[in-house]
Design a protein around this motif. Structure first.
Motif, PDB file in Angstrom:
ATOM      1  N   THR A 120       4.392 -11.391  25.733  1.00  0.00           N
ATOM      2  CA  THR A 120       4.385 -11.110  24.011  1.00  0.00           C
ATOM      3  C   THR A 120       5.677 -10.605  23.413  1.00  0.00           C
ATOM      4  N   ARG A 122       7.018  -7.988  20.929  1.00  0.00           N
ATOM      5  CA  ARG A 122       6.402  -6.956  20.253  1.00  0.00           C
ATOM      6  C   ARG A 122       7.609  -6.428  19.191  1.00  0.00           C
ATOM      7  N   ASN A 127       4.919  -1.098  17.718  1.00  0.00           N
ATOM      8  CA  ASN A 127       4.105  -1.509  18.921  1.00  0.00           C
ATOM      9  C   ASN A 127       3.173  -2.709  18.682  1.00  0.00           C
ATOM     10  N   ALA A 129       2.046  -6.582  18.826  1.00  0.00           N
ATOM     11  CA  ALA A 129       2.453  -7.843  19.116  1.00  0.00           C
ATOM     12  C   ALA A 129       2.543  -9.005  18.267  1.00  0.00           C
ATOM     13  N   ASP A 148      -4.978  -7.434  20.257  1.00  0.00           N
ATOM     14  CA  ASP A 148      -4.116  -6.491  20.798  1.00  0.00           C
ATOM     15  C   ASP A 148      -4.621  -5.093  21.002  1.00  0.00           C
TER      16      ASP A 148
END
Length: 171
Positions: A120, A122, A127, A129, A148
């Protein structure tokens, strides 16, 4: 004499209005070129990110075929297969405050996201994705694009995106 004065007084230059029209045309052309350049940069970032995610996925799969196990999910990146022959170093994300993550959810029993290995992109500040690359669906799960677990956002699949641009202000 009058003809001579008219000739001397006329320099053949532009009037103020002509200058303003020429400057307006140049400003419009510069705006179009600037917008085209921003789109070009976004496409280049997407291509770079796609190539990096392909490289991470390939290195992870090579590691899997060597060790008969997927590299574990580890918050202290990069994962164990970095510095192998297939991936010398962890790639740098195309935007500030973004990072690539190796996510192996196969050890999570009973969760909706179990049996999925993916890479992913990010946003480190939230935080979240943003982009996702599915490496494998262990156990035959047909959907690698799960919710997510760290946020309410489902990342976009890098292999079939609705667009092929990466703007650094994406959330």
């Amino acid at each position: 004499m009058k003809k001579l004065l008219n000739r001397l007084g006329s320099t053949g230059g532009w009037t103020f209005l002509e200058m303003m029209v020429a400057m307006a045309i140049m400003a419009i052309l510069a705006g179009i070129a600037s917008a085209s350049y921003a789109v070009l940069q976004a496409r280049i970032r997407f291509s770079q990110m796609r190539a990096n995610m392909d490289a991470i996925a390939m290195a992870g799969y090579t590691d899997y075929t060597t060790n008969s196990a997927w590299a574990p999910f580890d918050t202290s990146l990069p994962p164990s297969f970095v510095t192998s022959n297939s991936l010398k170093k962890w790639p740098v994300a195309p935007c500030p405050n973004w990072s690539y993550n190796w996510e192996n959810w196969s050890d999570i029993a009973g969760a909706d996201i179990a049996h999925v290995i993916r890479v992913t992109m990010r946003n480190d500040l939230t935080n979240t994705a943003i982009w996702s690359y599915c490496v494998d669906n262990i156990g035959g799960s047909g959907n690698c694009m799960f919710q997510d677990p760290f946020s309410t956002h489902t990342p976009m699949d890098i292999t079939a995106p609705p667009q092929k641009y990466v703007y650094c202000s994406e959330q």
